[in-house]
Every structure is written in structure tokens, then in C-alpha cells.
Scaffold this motif. Structure first.
Motif, PDB file in Angstrom:
ATOM      1  N   GLY A 180      -1.134   0.525  -2.494  1.00 48.72           N
ATOM      2  CA  GLY A 180      -1.301   0.412  -3.936  1.00 48.72           C
ATOM      3  C   GLY A 180       0.018   0.028  -4.580  1.00 48.72           C
ATOM      4  N   SER A 181      -0.028  -0.880  -5.534  1.00 47.26           N
ATOM      5  CA  SER A 181       1.187  -1.457  -6.105  1.00 47.26           C
ATOM      6  C   SER A 181       2.063  -0.432  -6.804  1.00 47.26           C
ATOM      7  CB  SER A 181       0.824  -2.577  -7.082  1.00 47.26           C
ATOM      8  OG  SER A 181      -0.003  -2.081  -8.117  1.00 47.26           O
ATOM      9  N   GLU A 182       1.488   0.670  -7.268  1.00 44.38           N
ATOM     10  CA  GLU A 182       2.271   1.647  -8.015  1.00 44.38           C
ATOM     11  C   GLU A 182       2.908   2.706  -7.116  1.00 44.38           C
ATOM     12  OE1 GLU A 182       2.796   1.182 -11.178  1.00 44.38           O
ATOM     13  OE2 GLU A 182       1.510  -0.578 -11.065  1.00 44.38           O
ATOM     14  N   GLN A 183       2.526   2.737  -5.831  1.00 40.77           N
ATOM     15  CA  GLN A 183       2.954   3.845  -4.982  1.00 40.77           C
ATOM     16  C   GLN A 183       4.143   3.511  -4.095  1.00 40.77           C
ATOM     17  OE1 GLN A 183      -0.378   5.496  -2.856  1.00 40.77           O
ATOM     18  NE2 GLN A 183      -1.724   5.330  -4.611  1.00 40.77           N
ATOM     19  N   VAL A 184       4.155   2.319  -3.508  1.00 40.66           N
ATOM     20  CA  VAL A 184       5.199   1.981  -2.550  1.00 40.66           C
ATOM     21  C   VAL A 184       5.733   0.592  -2.845  1.00 40.66           C
ATOM     22  CG1 VAL A 184       5.716   1.553  -0.113  1.00 40.66           C
ATOM     23  CG2 VAL A 184       4.202   3.427  -0.743  1.00 40.66           C
ATOM     24  N   SER A 185       7.047   0.445  -2.873  1.00 39.90           N
ATOM     25  CA  SER A 185       7.642  -0.877  -3.069  1.00 39.90           C
ATOM     26  C   SER A 185       8.639  -1.213  -1.968  1.00 39.90           C
ATOM     27  CB  SER A 185       8.354  -0.952  -4.428  1.00 39.90           C
ATOM     28  OG  SER A 185       9.373   0.047  -4.502  1.00 39.90           O
ATOM     29  N   ASP A 186       8.893  -0.288  -1.058  1.00 45.08           N
ATOM     30  CA  ASP A 186       9.879  -0.481   0.006  1.00 45.08           C
ATOM     31  C   ASP A 186       9.234  -1.159   1.205  1.00 45.08           C
ATOM     32  OD1 ASP A 186      11.882  -0.425   1.837  1.00 45.08           O
ATOM     33  OD2 ASP A 186      12.039   1.758   1.963  1.00 45.08           O
ATOM     34  N   SER A 187       9.620  -2.427   1.470  1.00 45.62           N
ATOM     35  CA  SER A 187       9.028  -3.157   2.583  1.00 45.62           C
ATOM     36  C   SER A 187       9.516  -2.642   3.929  1.00 45.62           C
ATOM     37  CB  SER A 187       9.322  -4.657   2.462  1.00 45.62           C
ATOM     38  OG  SER A 187      10.716  -4.894   2.444  1.00 45.62           O
ATOM     39  N   GLY A 188      10.433  -1.658   3.943  1.00 44.19           N
ATOM     40  CA  GLY A 188      10.822  -1.028   5.190  1.00 44.19           C
ATOM     41  C   GLY A 188       9.639  -0.373   5.883  1.00 44.19           C
ATOM     42  N   TYR A 189       8.670   0.102   5.081  1.00 39.80           N
ATOM     43  CA  TYR A 189       7.452   0.652   5.662  1.00 39.80           C
ATOM     44  C   TYR A 189       6.728  -0.416   6.480  1.00 39.80           C
ATOM     45  CZ  TYR A 189       7.717   4.855   2.731  1.00 39.80           C
ATOM     46  OH  TYR A 189       8.099   6.029   2.147  1.00 39.80           O
ATOM     47  N   LEU A 190       6.678  -1.630   5.959  1.00 38.84           N
ATOM     48  CA  LEU A 190       5.999  -2.708   6.665  1.00 38.84           C
ATOM     49  C   LEU A 190       6.696  -3.018   7.981  1.00 38.84           C
ATOM     50  CD1 LEU A 190       5.192  -5.162   3.742  1.00 38.84           C
ATOM     51  CD2 LEU A 190       3.701  -3.450   4.772  1.00 38.84           C
ATOM     52  N   ARG A 191       8.013  -3.052   7.973  1.00 38.86           N
ATOM     53  CA  ARG A 191       8.753  -3.332   9.212  1.00 38.86           C
ATOM     54  C   ARG A 191       8.473  -2.265  10.261  1.00 38.86           C
ATOM     55  NH1 ARG A 191      12.669  -4.816   5.365  1.00 38.86           N
ATOM     56  NH2 ARG A 191      13.754  -2.815   5.558  1.00 38.86           N
ATOM     57  N   LEU A 192       8.391  -1.023   9.821  1.00 38.77           N
ATOM     58  CA  LEU A 192       8.124   0.081  10.742  1.00 38.77           C
ATOM     59  C   LEU A 192       6.751  -0.065  11.392  1.00 38.77           C
ATOM     60  CD1 LEU A 192       8.687   2.877  11.971  1.00 38.77           C
ATOM     61  CD2 LEU A 192       7.751   3.880   9.878  1.00 38.77           C
ATOM     62  N   TYR A 193       5.730  -0.271  10.576  1.00 39.48           N
ATOM     63  CA  TYR A 193       4.374  -0.373  11.126  1.00 39.48           C
ATOM     64  C   TYR A 193       4.178  -1.661  11.921  1.00 39.48           C
ATOM     65  CZ  TYR A 193       2.979   3.828   8.671  1.00 39.48           C
ATOM     66  OH  TYR A 193       2.874   5.138   8.249  1.00 39.48           O
ATOM     67  N   MET A 194       4.839  -2.738  11.501  1.00 37.82           N
ATOM     68  CA  MET A 194       4.746  -3.975  12.276  1.00 37.82           C
ATOM     69  C   MET A 194       5.380  -3.787  13.651  1.00 37.82           C
ATOM     70  SD  MET A 194       3.755  -7.035  12.666  1.00 37.82           S
ATOM     71  CE  MET A 194       3.152  -7.481  11.037  1.00 37.82           C
ATOM     72  N   SER A 195       6.486  -3.074  13.695  1.00 41.31           N
ATOM     73  CA  SER A 195       7.124  -2.783  14.978  1.00 41.31           C
ATOM     74  C   SER A 195       6.191  -1.998  15.892  1.00 41.31           C
ATOM     75  CB  SER A 195       8.422  -1.999  14.754  1.00 41.31           C
ATOM     76  OG  SER A 195       9.002  -1.618  15.986  1.00 41.31           O
ATOM     77  N   GLN A 196       5.483  -1.030  15.332  1.00 38.08           N
ATOM     78  CA  GLN A 196       4.548  -0.233  16.126  1.00 38.08           C
ATOM     79  C   GLN A 196       3.378  -1.080  16.619  1.00 38.08           C
ATOM     80  OE1 GLN A 196       6.813   2.402  16.582  1.00 38.08           O
ATOM     81  NE2 GLN A 196       4.831   3.373  16.941  1.00 38.08           N
TER      82      GLN A 196
END
Length: 225
Positions: A180-196
Motif C-alpha cells: 500500500g502506497s501509504e505504508q512502505v516507501s523503502d525499496s530495500g524491502y523489495l531488494r530483500l524479498y527479490m534476493s529470497q
């Protein structure tokens, strides 16, 4: 397959019409954004190729208008090379972006990828690459026939990429879809899950061939590298 070309450069449209017709595409063309929307409503093209800097209604406006009722893949072909322009178009609903001047072979390859995606999305609930099968109907993933366990967030990320296979998905789009656009803006989360995901699905996670990072923009699921 019918392609709508929306561009105010008549020489480019003429050249594209000749090239695409020679490769078996049925081509219709519009000289500006407003005409493109009207022609799309009349012709119902299978794929739309458009420029951003058109008169009467710009490319992003056309994308917004089409996405109100059409799921046809949209390929932006534009002279604007800035990442902000690309991200704006992709976030508006475009599926891919090619900058001018372009190589004809690359353009045809992008069109083939989008064409396959359009057909596969209408007939198949499964997406496959290498030895991995993603079943969108049952929400399961197998690798070499063995069930792969994914966390709920990993699944949501993979599912969205699979439903848009071949297309560039921006980081902002993924963040909005997953958290959701209002909850998370840090794309570091994406890098973490993409790595997994790469560890679980890529033949060589350190050198991914299918779960690809597009630097500065987002991610792309490539079915055939």
C-alpha cells in the motif's frame, strides 16, 4: 495481431507500418493522443505503441484513458530518456518502454514478448521459466516438480511479476501492490524479498537470468533469457 501506433511523426509511422506489416502485424495509426483514444475504442487493438510527446493529449494521458477500459499491452516508444519520464509512463499503466532512436530488432523482440503475454494472459493461469512453474490459479510454485514454499509477501511479489511477465514493473508499483502506497516507501524491502526469491527459484542466484533488476526503475520477470 492488430497494433495501434500513436505518434505525430509521419515518417516514423510510415516506416513502422511497412516494417510491422512485413512481419505480419495489422497496423492502424493515429497522429495525436485524442485520435489514438478514439481509434482504440473503434478498432480494439491487441497492442498499443505510443509516443509521449503528442499534441492534443500526451502519451501519459492516453495511457490513463486506455487503462480505464483496456488491458491491451502498451509499449511506449519515446525520445525522452530520463528515468522520471519512464517511471511516470510505467506507473500510469504502460507495460514497457523503448527510447528513440531504437534498433528494429529490439523493437520487434519487445513486441513479440508483449504479444505472447497478451495471449498467455487470456488462456493460461500458469507461467513457466527454466524448471519453475507458477500456477496463478492455485497460487503454488513448483521447481523441477517439487513444491516451493514461499512466504505470503514473496508470493505477492512473484505473482504480480508473473501476471506482468516480460514487462518492466516499477519499484513504486510493487510497493503499492504489496504494502500500500501509504505504508512502505523503502525499496530495500523489495531488494530483500527479490534476493529470497532468487535463492529459491534462480538456477544461479548470484547471476539471475529471470528475476531481473532494471537499475533505477524496477524489476522484470524474463521467461526466456
Amino acid at each position: 495481431m492488430k497494433i495501434l501506433i500513436a505518434d505525430d511523426d509521419p515518417q516514423l509511422v510510415r516506416a513502422l507500418r511497412i516494417t510491422l506489416s512485413a512481419h505480419g502485424y495489422d497496423v492502424v495509426a493515429a497522429p495525436d493522443g485524442a485520435a489514438a483514444v478514439a481509434l482504440a475504442a473503434k478498432e480494439h487493438p491487441d497492442l498499443v505503441m505510443l509516443d509521449l510527446g503528442m499534441p492534443r493529449l500526451d502519451g501519459v494521458g492516453v495511457i490513463h484513458a486506455l487503462r480505464g477500459w483496456s488491458a491491451a499491452p502498451i509499449l511506449v516508444v519515446s525520445g525522452r530518456t530520463g528515468s522520471a519520464d519512464k517511471v511516470e509512463a510505467l506507473d500510469a499503466g504502460a507495460d514497457d518502454y523503448v527510447t528513440k532512436p531504437f534498433q528494429v530488432d529490439e523493437l520487434l523482440a519487445r513486441l513479440r514478448a508483449l504479444s505472447r503475454r497478451a495471449v498467455e494472459a487470456s488462456v493460461s493461469p500458469a507461467v513457466a521459466f527454466a524448471d519453475v512453474t507458477i500456477d496463478l490459479a492455485t497460487k503454488t510454485v513448483t521447481r523441477a516438480g517439487v513444491r516451493v514454499h514461499l512466504t505470503p509477501t514473496e508470493w505477492r511479489m512473484l505473482e504480480f511479476l508473473a501476471r506482468n511477465a516480460g514487462a518492466l514493473v516499477t519499484r513504486q508499483t510493487l510497493l503499492k501492490e504489496i504494502w500500500g502506497s501509504e505504508q512502505v516507501s523503502d525499496s530495500g524491502y523489495l531488494r530483500l524479498y527479490m534476493s529470497q526469491l532468487r535463492k529459491k527459484l534462480e538456477p544461479d542466484p548470484a547471476h539471475p537470468a529471470h528475476l531481473i533488476t532494471e537499475q533505477g526503475m524496477g524489476y522484470r520477470l524474463v521467461l526466456e533469457p
